[in-house]
Motif scaffolding. Sequence first.
Motif, PDB file in Angstrom:
ATOM      1  N   PRO A  14       0.805  -1.227   0.000  1.00 29.81           N
ATOM      2  CA  PRO A  14       0.000   0.000   0.000  1.00 29.81           C
ATOM      3  C   PRO A  14       0.838   1.277   0.000  1.00 29.81           C
ATOM      4  N   PHE A  15       1.930   1.283   0.789  1.00 31.60           N
ATOM      5  CA  PHE A  15       2.782   2.473   0.834  1.00 31.60           C
ATOM      6  C   PHE A  15       3.447   2.709  -0.519  1.00 31.60           C
ATOM      7  N   ALA A  70     -12.320  13.931  -3.758  1.00 36.55           N
ATOM      8  CA  ALA A  70     -12.316  12.474  -3.937  1.00 36.55           C
ATOM      9  C   ALA A  70     -11.977  12.054  -5.359  1.00 36.55           C
ATOM     10  N   SER A  71     -12.367  12.848  -6.360  1.00 37.52           N
ATOM     11  CA  SER A  71     -12.130  12.409  -7.739  1.00 37.52           C
ATOM     12  C   SER A  71     -10.787  12.898  -8.273  1.00 37.52           C
ATOM     13  N   ASP A  72     -10.101  13.761  -7.524  1.00 39.23           N
ATOM     14  CA  ASP A  72      -8.756  14.207  -7.910  1.00 39.23           C
ATOM     15  C   ASP A  72      -7.720  13.266  -7.310  1.00 39.23           C
ATOM     16  N   TYR A  73      -7.572  12.105  -7.955  1.00 38.81           N
ATOM     17  CA  TYR A  73      -6.741  11.069  -7.335  1.00 38.81           C
ATOM     18  C   TYR A  73      -5.332  11.551  -7.045  1.00 38.81           C
ATOM     19  N   ARG A  74      -4.745  12.344  -7.961  1.00 41.79           N
ATOM     20  CA  ARG A  74      -3.348  12.747  -7.749  1.00 41.79           C
ATOM     21  C   ARG A  74      -3.220  13.573  -6.470  1.00 41.79           C
ATOM     22  N   LEU A  75      -4.252  14.401  -6.180  1.00 38.29           N
ATOM     23  CA  LEU A  75      -4.221  15.205  -4.957  1.00 38.29           C
ATOM     24  C   LEU A  75      -4.412  14.333  -3.721  1.00 38.29           C
ATOM     25  N   VAL A  76      -5.374  13.405  -3.800  1.00 34.80           N
ATOM     26  CA  VAL A  76      -5.634  12.525  -2.654  1.00 34.80           C
ATOM     27  C   VAL A  76      -4.395  11.689  -2.348  1.00 34.80           C
ATOM     28  N   PHE A  77      -3.759  11.142  -3.413  1.00 37.11           N
ATOM     29  CA  PHE A  77      -2.593  10.294  -3.196  1.00 37.11           C
ATOM     30  C   PHE A  77      -1.445  11.088  -2.563  1.00 37.11           C
ATOM     31  N   SER A  78      -1.137  12.255  -3.132  1.00 40.76           N
ATOM     32  CA  SER A  78       0.008  12.994  -2.578  1.00 40.76           C
ATOM     33  C   SER A  78      -0.324  13.530  -1.185  1.00 40.76           C
ATOM     34  N   GLY A  79      -1.564  13.943  -0.964  1.00 43.40           N
ATOM     35  CA  GLY A  79      -1.956  14.391   0.377  1.00 43.40           C
ATOM     36  C   GLY A  79      -1.811  13.271   1.395  1.00 43.40           C
ATOM     37  N   THR A  80      -2.180  12.055   1.002  1.00 45.19           N
ATOM     38  CA  THR A  80      -2.067  10.914   1.915  1.00 45.19           C
ATOM     39  C   THR A  80      -0.605  10.626   2.243  1.00 45.19           C
ATOM     40  N   VAL A  81       0.259  10.695   1.216  1.00 46.23           N
ATOM     41  CA  VAL A  81       1.684  10.467   1.473  1.00 46.23           C
ATOM     42  C   VAL A  81       2.216  11.528   2.436  1.00 46.23           C
ATOM     43  N   ILE A  82       1.803  12.785   2.225  1.00 47.01           N
ATOM     44  CA  ILE A  82       2.227  13.851   3.146  1.00 47.01           C
ATOM     45  C   ILE A  82       1.822  13.496   4.576  1.00 47.01           C
ATOM     46  N   SER A  83       0.669  12.852   4.732  1.00 46.95           N
ATOM     47  CA  SER A  83       0.163  12.560   6.072  1.00 46.95           C
ATOM     48  C   SER A  83       0.900  11.425   6.766  1.00 46.95           C
ATOM     49  N   PHE A  84       1.402  10.438   6.012  1.00 46.01           N
ATOM     50  CA  PHE A  84       2.050   9.335   6.741  1.00 46.01           C
ATOM     51  C   PHE A  84       3.572   9.375   6.702  1.00 46.01           C
ATOM     52  N   GLY A 129      -7.768   4.560   6.746  1.00 46.48           N
ATOM     53  CA  GLY A 129      -9.057   4.534   6.067  1.00 46.48           C
ATOM     54  C   GLY A 129      -8.975   5.153   4.678  1.00 46.48           C
ATOM     55  N   VAL A 130      -8.308   6.293   4.577  1.00 47.70           N
ATOM     56  CA  VAL A 130      -8.162   6.942   3.269  1.00 47.70           C
ATOM     57  C   VAL A 130      -7.325   6.067   2.338  1.00 47.70           C
ATOM     58  N   ILE A 131      -6.228   5.502   2.858  1.00 44.09           N
ATOM     59  CA  ILE A 131      -5.360   4.646   2.037  1.00 44.09           C
ATOM     60  C   ILE A 131      -6.153   3.460   1.480  1.00 44.09           C
ATOM     61  N   TRP A 132      -6.865   2.763   2.365  1.00 45.19           N
ATOM     62  CA  TRP A 132      -7.542   1.530   1.939  1.00 45.19           C
ATOM     63  C   TRP A 132      -8.808   1.807   1.147  1.00 45.19           C
ATOM     64  N   ILE A 185      -7.264   1.791  -2.078  1.00 40.16           N
ATOM     65  CA  ILE A 185      -6.875   0.440  -2.506  1.00 40.16           C
ATOM     66  C   ILE A 185      -8.101  -0.322  -3.015  1.00 40.16           C
ATOM     67  N   TYR A 186      -9.236  -0.126  -2.337  1.00 38.13           N
ATOM     68  CA  TYR A 186     -10.464  -0.834  -2.696  1.00 38.13           C
ATOM     69  C   TYR A 186     -11.254  -0.130  -3.803  1.00 38.13           C
ATOM     70  N   ASP A 187     -10.788   1.021  -4.256  1.00 39.55           N
ATOM     71  CA  ASP A 187     -11.504   1.737  -5.311  1.00 39.55           C
ATOM     72  C   ASP A 187     -11.756   0.786  -6.492  1.00 39.55           C
ATOM     73  N   PRO A 188     -13.025   0.647  -6.924  1.00 37.16           N
ATOM     74  CA  PRO A 188     -13.334  -0.392  -7.914  1.00 37.16           C
ATOM     75  C   PRO A 188     -12.606  -0.200  -9.239  1.00 37.16           C
ATOM     76  N   PHE A 189     -12.307   1.037  -9.644  1.00 36.52           N
ATOM     77  CA  PHE A 189     -11.733   1.256 -10.981  1.00 36.52           C
ATOM     78  C   PHE A 189     -10.235   1.536 -10.960  1.00 36.52           C
ATOM     79  N   PHE A 190      -9.772   2.334 -10.004  1.00 39.73           N
ATOM     80  CA  PHE A 190      -8.374   2.744 -10.005  1.00 39.73           C
ATOM     81  C   PHE A 190      -7.603   2.208  -8.807  1.00 39.73           C
ATOM     82  N   GLY A 191      -8.271   1.430  -7.952  1.00 35.52           N
ATOM     83  CA  GLY A 191      -7.630   0.964  -6.723  1.00 35.52           C
ATOM     84  C   GLY A 191      -6.588  -0.110  -6.989  1.00 35.52           C
TER      85      GLY A 191
END
Lengths: 275, 331
Positions: A24-25, A236-250, B159-162, B165-171
């Motif tokens: 996941p990381f 939620a639909s801006d995956y690049r923002l959600v992903f980088s924001g999540t990395v910043i958080s952990f 929760g946000v990470i998983w 991961i579970y996202d049906p299309f891009f996870g």
Amino acid sequence: MSVRHREWPVALALTPVLILILAPFVWLVISSFKTEAEIGQADPFTWPADLMWRNYLDAWQIGGFGELVGNSLLNLIGVVALSLITCAPAGYALAKIRFPGREWLFYAFILGLTVPVQAIVIPLYQVLFGLNLVNTLAGIVLVQVSNGIPFGIFLMRSFFIGVPDDLIEAAKIDGASHIQILTKVFLPISTPAVQALVIISALSTWNDFFLPLIVLISPDVQTLPLGLVRFASTYASDYRLVFSGTVISFLPIILLYILMQRRFTEGLTQGAIKG
Amino acid sequence: MAIRETPGSKVMAPLSAAPAVAGHTGGISARMSKRRTAGSASPDGDARTAFWLMAPALALYGVFTLLPIAATFWLSFNSSAGFNTSASFVGVDNYTKAAHDPIVWKSLVHTFIWLAGHVVMAGGLGLLLALAVSRLRTTQVFFRTAFFLPHLVSLAVVGVIWANIYDPFFGLLNTALTRIGLGAFTKGWLSDPALVLFSVNVASSWQGFGLYMLLFIAGLQNIDRSLYDAVEVDGANAFQKLIYVTLPGLREVMTFVVSLAMINGLKGFATVFVMTNGGPFYQSELITTYIYRLAFQSQDHGLAAVLCILLSLLAIVITIIFNRWRARLSQ
């Protein structure tokens, strides 16, 4: 156990497990450098063509992560400091002074150690509201300290109990008060207990979600986990923002842990076992 | 530990029966024997000093923990429709209402499934990895450190990470399955009512197992090496060593980890709240998420208070049972 010859077979067998656990990381870090179009290809096994550092700049600015990290740090410092100030003297009193009502207090603290904080949330909110502490960092600090007090007191107490009474007697003959005995004799030899208390209260504060969710309502006072959840649901639909924001958080806590893993490991195991 | 939630979360019960660390043991049962000796250095005049030493902790704890515990109990016998409304005494009405609320029962069943799943998945993985990692010498620190990384992440961030991961299309999960030719196994991990509780529990257990692994490793280090030599002389193989020496030697740590995992499971909230908010159709609703919903959304405080009492009682019962069990083991 003469198992030295098993080293490499065991390490080799553990490697795929490790890859699965850390996937996941790795996936998040790699994906966080992709463009929205690359993420749209839905292929986790490709590298980004260019490293999109922009994702991090955008997430940092849009999500207000600077403020979130600042709030989390203030929150953490407040809780750790106040926990030490409250738990060390109380643990000392419970361990080394005989006074009426000690039994009672003991059971009162065990009650708080057992009852989950989710089970007292309604009156807790009302108390904070009555004291004008809703939506303030001071409010969240006080609640988190109170929540951690039973654990902290038992941790300090179980360490202090092991210190011989002779030390107190000797210090008393020299005319020292209990406060002086605590600060000059007990605390200097209690580094393991203090270290465990600092690490455990810091980690649980940094990662807390439930209490901030209740207490911290407006974005400018929110802490990192709460802010990330709000950010991730807004974009939620801006995956690049959600992903980088999540990395910043952990990322910060993981880097800190890797640098200080021995202290962390000692503190966490000792704390869990002795609390 | 906080965990508590945050492992951090705060850790439950004091235990004297733990793998003793360098001579200092504390906890409830040790208290009984220490009580007489511990205060021996103190004449009666010390009571006032004790009070002042306890005062800061007591003030905070009284206002923000003890008072709310009592108030929750009181609230469960009153009707209140929100934070700014007055309450009136209704006897056990809230309790009968709770007994007739299907979502209460649903959340209770889910909570039990949830904590059993957490004990098996997080506790079991922690034990297996501890057994393997503790055999290592040169690479032990590396594996221990790496396996512990998920536990450092806030459950909300987990929760946000998983959820991604579970996202049906891009996870990660569905895209990886498709890419390696197992597209038939892709699922709506969080939208399938039969799967959702399990899916979220996996996320929580991924975060939880690291601490249990550390505790098991500490327990393994405390097993007397000469026991292994003794059975080795008798020609025991690796499996027999595990059954006759290692597992019995871990009994006390194991009861501790199981109780810790149960309490952590009972408190499960953040991953569910972030990933599904109890849905779909209440299929991942836990007691804690239902309390939050009742307290802060539908504002039925009487019913919420009954659930709070239920949650507290479960925690107290689990703690008592495991303390007894541990006390018996240490005899």
